[in-house]
Design a protein around this motif. Sequence first.
Motif, PDB file in Angstrom:
ATOM      1  N   ASP A   1      16.852  12.584   2.373  1.00 58.27           N
ATOM      2  CA  ASP A   1      16.495  12.697   3.777  1.00 58.27           C
ATOM      3  C   ASP A   1      17.586  13.415   4.545  1.00 58.27           C
ATOM      4  O   ASP A   1      18.743  13.464   4.131  1.00 58.27           O
ATOM      5  N   TYR A   2      17.203  13.940   5.674  1.00 59.40           N
ATOM      6  CA  TYR A   2      18.128  14.783   6.420  1.00 59.40           C
ATOM      7  C   TYR A   2      18.162  14.358   7.866  1.00 59.40           C
ATOM      8  O   TYR A   2      17.134  14.148   8.494  1.00 59.40           O
ATOM      9  N   GLY A   3      19.342  14.236   8.396  1.00 56.96           N
ATOM     10  CA  GLY A   3      19.481  14.076   9.834  1.00 56.96           C
ATOM     11  C   GLY A   3      19.199  12.673  10.314  1.00 56.96           C
ATOM     12  O   GLY A   3      18.723  11.789   9.592  1.00 56.96           O
ATOM     13  N   TYR A   4      19.462  12.491  11.571  1.00 52.95           N
ATOM     14  CA  TYR A   4      19.266  11.189  12.199  1.00 52.95           C
ATOM     15  C   TYR A   4      17.782  10.987  12.474  1.00 52.95           C
ATOM     16  O   TYR A   4      17.110  11.859  12.999  1.00 52.95           O
ATOM     17  N   LYS A   5      17.297   9.808  12.124  1.00 49.02           N
ATOM     18  CA  LYS A   5      15.885   9.527  12.362  1.00 49.02           C
ATOM     19  C   LYS A   5      15.740   8.574  13.534  1.00 49.02           C
ATOM     20  O   LYS A   5      16.426   7.563  13.607  1.00 49.02           O
ATOM     21  N   VAL A   6      14.811   8.893  14.398  1.00 44.87           N
ATOM     22  CA  VAL A   6      14.528   8.000  15.523  1.00 44.87           C
ATOM     23  C   VAL A   6      14.101   6.646  14.971  1.00 44.87           C
ATOM     24  O   VAL A   6      13.332   6.578  14.025  1.00 44.87           O
ATOM     25  N   SER A   7      14.589   5.574  15.571  1.00 46.52           N
ATOM     26  CA  SER A   7      14.464   4.247  14.962  1.00 46.52           C
ATOM     27  C   SER A   7      13.020   3.832  14.727  1.00 46.52           C
ATOM     28  O   SER A   7      12.714   3.209  13.724  1.00 46.52           O
ATOM     29  N   LEU A   8      12.117   4.215  15.617  1.00 49.25           N
ATOM     30  CA  LEU A   8      10.712   3.829  15.427  1.00 49.25           C
ATOM     31  C   LEU A   8      10.115   4.445  14.174  1.00 49.25           C
ATOM     32  O   LEU A   8       9.137   3.951  13.647  1.00 49.25           O
ATOM     33  N   PHE A   9      10.670   5.550  13.722  1.00 48.53           N
ATOM     34  CA  PHE A   9      10.119   6.249  12.578  1.00 48.53           C
ATOM     35  C   PHE A   9      11.069   6.236  11.393  1.00 48.53           C
ATOM     36  O   PHE A   9      10.976   7.071  10.508  1.00 48.53           O
ATOM     37  N   SER A  10      11.989   5.279  11.399  1.00 42.45           N
ATOM     38  CA  SER A  10      12.978   5.291  10.326  1.00 42.45           C
ATOM     39  C   SER A  10      12.379   4.910   8.985  1.00 42.45           C
ATOM     40  O   SER A  10      13.040   5.027   7.964  1.00 42.45           O
ATOM     41  N   HIS A  11      11.113   4.471   8.970  1.00 45.76           N
ATOM     42  CA  HIS A  11      10.499   4.120   7.695  1.00 45.76           C
ATOM     43  C   HIS A  11       9.839   5.317   7.032  1.00 45.76           C
ATOM     44  O   HIS A  11       9.224   5.194   5.987  1.00 45.76           O
ATOM     45  N   LEU A  12       9.953   6.501   7.650  1.00 44.72           N
ATOM     46  CA  LEU A  12       9.316   7.683   7.078  1.00 44.72           C
ATOM     47  C   LEU A  12      10.382   8.642   6.554  1.00 44.72           C
ATOM     48  O   LEU A  12      11.526   8.614   6.984  1.00 44.72           O
ATOM     49  N   HIS A  13       9.963   9.512   5.658  1.00 44.19           N
ATOM     50  CA  HIS A  13      10.878  10.524   5.135  1.00 44.19           C
ATOM     51  C   HIS A  13      11.041  11.656   6.132  1.00 44.19           C
ATOM     52  O   HIS A  13      10.098  12.003   6.841  1.00 44.19           O
ATOM     53  N   GLN A  14      12.223  12.209   6.161  1.00 43.06           N
ATOM     54  CA  GLN A  14      12.457  13.382   7.009  1.00 43.06           C
ATOM     55  C   GLN A  14      13.265  14.376   6.182  1.00 43.06           C
ATOM     56  O   GLN A  14      14.409  14.109   5.854  1.00 43.06           O
ATOM     57  N   TYR A  15      12.665  15.493   5.805  1.00 39.64           N
ATOM     58  CA  TYR A  15      13.348  16.444   4.946  1.00 39.64           C
ATOM     59  C   TYR A  15      13.712  17.689   5.726  1.00 39.64           C
ATOM     60  O   TYR A  15      13.146  17.981   6.761  1.00 39.64           O
ATOM     61  N   SER A  16      14.655  18.439   5.175  1.00 40.52           N
ATOM     62  CA  SER A  16      15.055  19.689   5.810  1.00 40.52           C
ATOM     63  C   SER A  16      14.436  20.855   5.070  1.00 40.52           C
ATOM     64  O   SER A  16      14.406  20.873   3.844  1.00 40.52           O
ATOM     65  N   ARG A  17      13.967  21.860   5.811  1.00 36.00           N
ATOM     66  CA  ARG A  17      13.363  23.025   5.169  1.00 36.00           C
ATOM     67  C   ARG A  17      14.403  23.843   4.435  1.00 36.00           C
ATOM     68  O   ARG A  17      14.069  24.596   3.530  1.00 36.00           O
ATOM     69  N   LYS A  18      15.666  23.716   4.849  1.00 33.71           N
ATOM     70  CA  LYS A  18      16.686  24.551   4.229  1.00 33.71           C
ATOM     71  C   LYS A  18      17.148  23.989   2.894  1.00 33.71           C
ATOM     72  O   LYS A  18      17.916  24.630   2.198  1.00 33.71           O
TER      73      LYS A  18
ATOM     74  N   LEU B   1       0.852  -1.181   0.000  1.00 28.14           N
ATOM     75  CA  LEU B   1       0.000   0.000   0.000  1.00 28.14           C
ATOM     76  C   LEU B   1       0.888   1.231   0.000  1.00 28.14           C
ATOM     77  O   LEU B   1       1.801   1.332   0.800  1.00 28.14           O
ATOM     78  N   PRO B   2       0.632   2.179  -0.889  1.00 28.74           N
ATOM     79  CA  PRO B   2       1.556   3.307  -0.989  1.00 28.74           C
ATOM     80  C   PRO B   2       1.567   4.222   0.214  1.00 28.74           C
ATOM     81  O   PRO B   2       2.520   4.925   0.441  1.00 28.74           O
ATOM     82  N   GLU B   3       0.478   4.233   1.001  1.00 28.38           N
ATOM     83  CA  GLU B   3       0.544   5.091   2.187  1.00 28.38           C
ATOM     84  C   GLU B   3       1.596   4.572   3.142  1.00 28.38           C
ATOM     85  O   GLU B   3       2.092   5.295   3.979  1.00 28.38           O
ATOM     86  N   HIS B   4       1.893   3.284   3.048  1.00 24.11           N
ATOM     87  CA  HIS B   4       2.901   2.740   3.928  1.00 24.11           C
ATOM     88  C   HIS B   4       4.249   3.005   3.297  1.00 24.11           C
ATOM     89  O   HIS B   4       4.777   2.184   2.554  1.00 24.11           O
ATOM     90  N   VAL B   5       4.774   4.149   3.597  1.00 25.37           N
ATOM     91  CA  VAL B   5       6.077   4.536   3.075  1.00 25.37           C
ATOM     92  C   VAL B   5       7.127   3.652   3.710  1.00 25.37           C
ATOM     93  O   VAL B   5       7.080   3.371   4.897  1.00 25.37           O
ATOM     94  N   GLN B   6       8.063   3.184   2.931  1.00 25.29           N
ATOM     95  CA  GLN B   6       9.083   2.295   3.486  1.00 25.29           C
ATOM     96  C   GLN B   6      10.451   2.838   3.138  1.00 25.29           C
ATOM     97  O   GLN B   6      11.114   2.351   2.234  1.00 25.29           O
ATOM     98  N   VAL B   7      10.879   3.840   3.847  1.00 23.99           N
ATOM     99  CA  VAL B   7      12.150   4.462   3.508  1.00 23.99           C
ATOM    100  C   VAL B   7      13.317   3.571   3.899  1.00 23.99           C
ATOM    101  O   VAL B   7      14.398   3.671   3.335  1.00 23.99           O
ATOM    102  N   ASP B   8      13.118   2.678   4.878  1.00 24.77           N
ATOM    103  CA  ASP B   8      14.246   1.863   5.297  1.00 24.77           C
ATOM    104  C   ASP B   8      14.381   0.605   4.467  1.00 24.77           C
ATOM    105  O   ASP B   8      15.237  -0.224   4.717  1.00 24.77           O
ATOM    106  N   ASN B   9      13.543   0.474   3.462  1.00 28.02           N
ATOM    107  CA  ASN B   9      13.646  -0.676   2.579  1.00 28.02           C
ATOM    108  C   ASN B   9      14.327  -0.223   1.296  1.00 28.02           C
ATOM    109  O   ASN B   9      13.741   0.521   0.521  1.00 28.02           O
ATOM    110  N   PRO B  10      15.558  -0.653   1.045  1.00 31.22           N
ATOM    111  CA  PRO B  10      16.293  -0.091  -0.093  1.00 31.22           C
ATOM    112  C   PRO B  10      15.648  -0.396  -1.448  1.00 31.22           C
ATOM    113  O   PRO B  10      15.760   0.409  -2.377  1.00 31.22           O
ATOM    114  N   ASP B  11      14.959  -1.536  -1.559  1.00 33.69           N
ATOM    115  CA  ASP B  11      14.326  -1.845  -2.852  1.00 33.69           C
ATOM    116  C   ASP B  11      13.243  -0.836  -3.164  1.00 33.69           C
ATOM    117  O   ASP B  11      13.123  -0.348  -4.287  1.00 33.69           O
TER     118      ASP B  11
END
Lengths: 468, 499
Positions: free
Chosen positions: B148-165, B119-129
Motif C-alpha cells: 500500500d502507498y501513502g496515508y489512508k483516510v481513517s474511514l477507508f483504512s480497511h481498503l487497499h491503496q496502491y500507487s500507479r508508479k 466475506l472476501p468482498e469485505h477487504v480488511q487491510v487494517d486487520n493484520p491477521d
Amino acid sequence: MELQAVLMAAGGGSRMPDLTYNTPKPMLPVGNKPLMWYPLNLLERVGFEEVIVITTKEVHKMMSTDPKMKDVKMKLDVVCIQEDGDMGTADALRHIQQKIKTDVLVVSCDLITDVALHEVVDLFRAHNATLAMLMSKAHEFTDTVPGQKGKKKTAEQRDFVGVDQSGKRLLFMANEADLEDGLSIRKSIMRKHPRMHIKTGLEDAHLYCLKKAVVDFLADNKSISSIRGELVPYLVRKQFSKTTNSPKIKDDAEDQNQKTIDELLISSRDEPLLQLAQERSCWNDHRGDMSEAYHGGKLRCYVHIIDQGLCYRVNTLAAYIEANRLAPKLFEEPAVHPSAVISERCQMGSDSIIGALCQVADKTSIKRSTIGNSTTVKEKVKVTNSIIMHGVTIEEGCNIQGCVICSNAVIGRGADLKYCLVGSGQQIEPEGEGHYHKHTKNIVRFIPLIFFLLTAIVNTNDLLTLSY
Amino acid sequence: TKEEKQRLRKEKKHQKKIKEKKDDKEEKPVGAASQPPTQPSQKGDLAPAPAPVPVPASETPALADKPAKSKADLKAERRARQESERASKQGKKGDVGQPVPTSKPKAPPSELQPVVKRLPEHVQVDNPDVLKKLAKKLERQQIPLRSDYGYKVSLFSHLHQYSRKAPLTQQLGIPSTVIHPAIVRLGLQYSQGIVAGSNARSVALLHAFKQVIRDYTTPPNEELSRDLVNKLKPYISFLNQCRPLSASMGNAIKYIKKEISNIPSQCKEEEAKSKLLSCIECYINEKIILAAKAIAKYSIEKISDGDVILVYGCSSLVNHILCEAFEKKRKFRVIVVDSRPRLEGREALRRLVQRGISCTYVLISAVSYILPEVSKVFLGAHALLANGYVMSRVGTSQIALVAKAFNVPVLVCCETYKFCERVQTDSFVSNELDDPDELIVTRKGKTQLEHWQEVPSLGLLNLVYDVTPPDFVDLVITDLGMIPCTSVPVVLRVKNVDQ
C-alpha cells in the motif's frame, strides 16, 4: 514464453581499433569482467533463463575459457557468424529467424546499465507496442583520453528524437547524417501529434523489444541490414503512413509481393475481441481531436528515457575508461581478488580493482585503477587512473598515469607514461617516456601523431620507442 | 425440502469430522467457518452465493498445507461427495422444478451464517491477521504482494491503496513464467487505466482467458476440468492485486469456472478447449453485445424528440444507446457531466460529438445549475446490488439526488451479468481507493500538493465508486426488460434457476 533475449556480440568495435586489435570487443575487460558479461548479468538478474548469443567463432572460443563467463547461470545458445563484418544486426536477426518463437528483446554486448528493465518491457506490454527501446541522456566524458592530445571534439553525428507530450511515444527519429538540408516533419505526424518534443542529447542504448511480426517482416525484406540504422527509423516512420495507399513508395523500394509490416501485425488472432475491449474502454492516449486511442494505428513505437542512473555504451575509448571507473560500483564485489598476492607495503586506493593471480610488490601505489588478471607489478611503481589489462608486466620504478595498457604488454623499468595507450603485446623500453601517445603496431597511425610530437615535450628516447 | 434437510445434516456431520481432524493435527486454525464455503462451491452451480467462490481460492491452498495423508483423504471424500451430488442433481432436475428455487435462498443463508464474518468482498487491510493470510496465499501462488502507498483516510483504512508508479511487474521476472504473458499484459493495462470501464474489463479478461486456454496443455495424470481451474486461480489473484476485480469480472470468472468444471472427464483435450473457447465467445456475444442491443431497443422507446439527456462520465452502454437513438433519427441533445480526477466525460464527449450529436459539457459542480434544462438522466452502472442499490462511478449518487430534487427521471442502464448478490447501503464498506497522487494537478508550473505526504494532518482520498439508493432511481433498463430497482433480487433468482 513471453520474451526471448538475443545478445548481439559480433560487433567489431570500429571506434576503438587500438583496443580491439587483439581482443574482440565483447571480451574487453571492464572491471576485470568481459564486456559481454554485463548485459548477460542484467538479463540474468531480471529473470531470463536462456539467451541467444550471436557472435563470432573467436569470441566463442574465448568465452568458453573465461572464468567469469562460467558464472553466468543462464543457458547460452551461441550462434556463430562470419567475421567479415558485412552482417548487420538485422541480418543477424534474419539469420536466427527459425529460433525466434515469441517477441524478442535485443541487447547489444557493449551496454552497461542498471536500469529497471521492467520499465521498457512494461511499455511494450501495456500498449501492445511493436517496438520499445531504451535511451539515456548522453554523457560528457571529461577525463583525458590517452592517445589524444587535448580534448578532441569529435563531430559525432547527433540523433534527433521526437517524442510526444507524455515522453513515451516515439514519433520521429533521424540521424544528422541522413538529413541533408534540415529537419522535415510530415504533416500527418503534426496533425496527429501537434505537440512534439525533439531531443538531441540522447544516446541510444541499443536495447530493443520487438514483436515477432517484425522478425518475420525482416525475413521477407532483405534490404534492411541494421536494426538501429534502418529498422528503427523505418518502424517509426511507418507508424504514420497511410496503410491503404500502397503505391506511395517513399524511401525503401518495397516489393509488392512482400508482406508489409501492417499485414503481419493485423494477422493476430482475436483481433475483434481486442477491438471490442478498446472500444468499450474509456481511455484515450491523447486529447483534443476526434480520433480514438492511438489514432487507430496498429504500429506503435515507444521509448523509455532515463536521465538518472548508469547507462553506458562502451564503443569509444572515452566510454571504455568511464565504464571501467564506474562498473565496479554496480556490484558488491571485493576490490581485491582473493587469489591476488599483494605485499603489505602497497598503497591501494579504495577505487582500485585487482584481478586474480596478480602479484603486486612493495612500495607500489595504485590509485583509481583497474589491474587485470595475472599481471605483475614490481616495486616502486606508481599507477594512477589507469586501466591495465591481463598478463601485463610492469617493471620497477614505473610511473603510469591515465593510461590504458592492453594485454600482455611489458612496461620496461623506469618508464614514465602519461595518458598513453599501449597496444597488446607491446614493449616499452626502460626509461621510456610517453605523453599522450599510442604505442601500437600500426605505423600509419603515427603520421598525424608526428604533429603532436612536435608540440609535445619529447625526449630523444621517445623517437627510439616510436620506431617500434 | 427433505432432500435439502438431508444434505444439511450430511454437511454438518462432515464439518464436525474435519474439525476433529484439524484439532488433532494442530494446524494453523483455518476455522470451522472456512469449511462450509468449500462445500457449496464444490457443489458447483446450485449454491448461488458468489462469496464462497473466491474463498475456496484461499482454502484449497490452505488445505494443501495439511500433511499428505489427510489431503488425500479429504480429496477422496470430496470427490465421492461431488459424484453423488452430480448424480442426485441429474435425478432432481427430472422431478422437482418448483420447490428448488424457493428452497435455494433458504439453504445458502444457513450455510453462510458462520461465514458472514469473512466475506472476501469485505477487504480488511487494517486487520493484520487477514493481511498475513493474504500474504501467505500469494506466496504459495508465487505472486508478488503489492504494498500500500501513502496515508489512508481513517474511514477507508480497511481498503487497499496502491500507487500507479509502482506497478506489480517490478517484482516479477521479465519473461514471466509463473503468470501467462497475456495475463501480465492485462494486469498492466488494468493498473494503468488503459482498459477501464466494466464492460471493457470483462471483455479484455475473457480475451486473455481465451489465450490462456489456447496455450494450456493438461499435465499427465491430471484432469483438465480440475487442473485448469487451479491454473486460473493464481492469475485471478494477480489481477486482483493489479486492480480489485469488478462485479462483472467476478461473474464472468464464475461462469468460466463453472463451464470448465462441467467438462466431462472423457472429453479429449482439443475438444474441451474448443468447447471452452466457444463458450466464452457465446458469453460475450449474449451478455454484452446482444444485451447492449436489447437495452438500446428498450431505451429508444424512452427517448422522445426534443429531449435533453444528461449523462455522467463515460459509460460504454449509455454511449451506445445514445448513438443508436441518434441513428434512429431521434432529435435530442446531450449534456455530459464530468468530474475530476479521471475526467472520463471528455472521452464520452468525443464519441458523441463524433457521431454528430450536439452536446454540452459541464463539471459536476454545475449540475444543479444545468438540471432545470434536463428532461431525463441516463446513468450507467458498475454493478447492481441485491438490495436494489446501484454501484457506479463516484458522483453518480449525487447526480441522482439532485435529479430527484428537480423531479427529473433517472434511468439506469445495466446488463444482467453485472448483477451481484452483494448487499451494501453505504459507500464505505466496500469501495476502491485509487492512487492519491492522481488528485495532484500542476497549473502554470506550480504543484501545490506536491509534498502532501509531509503535512501530518492532510490526507488525499481518491474514491472510485459510490452507491445510489433505489429511491433515487426510477427505472432500470436491462436486457430482460425495464424493471424497477427493487426487482433486482427477482432477476437474480431467475438467473440462478436458469443456471
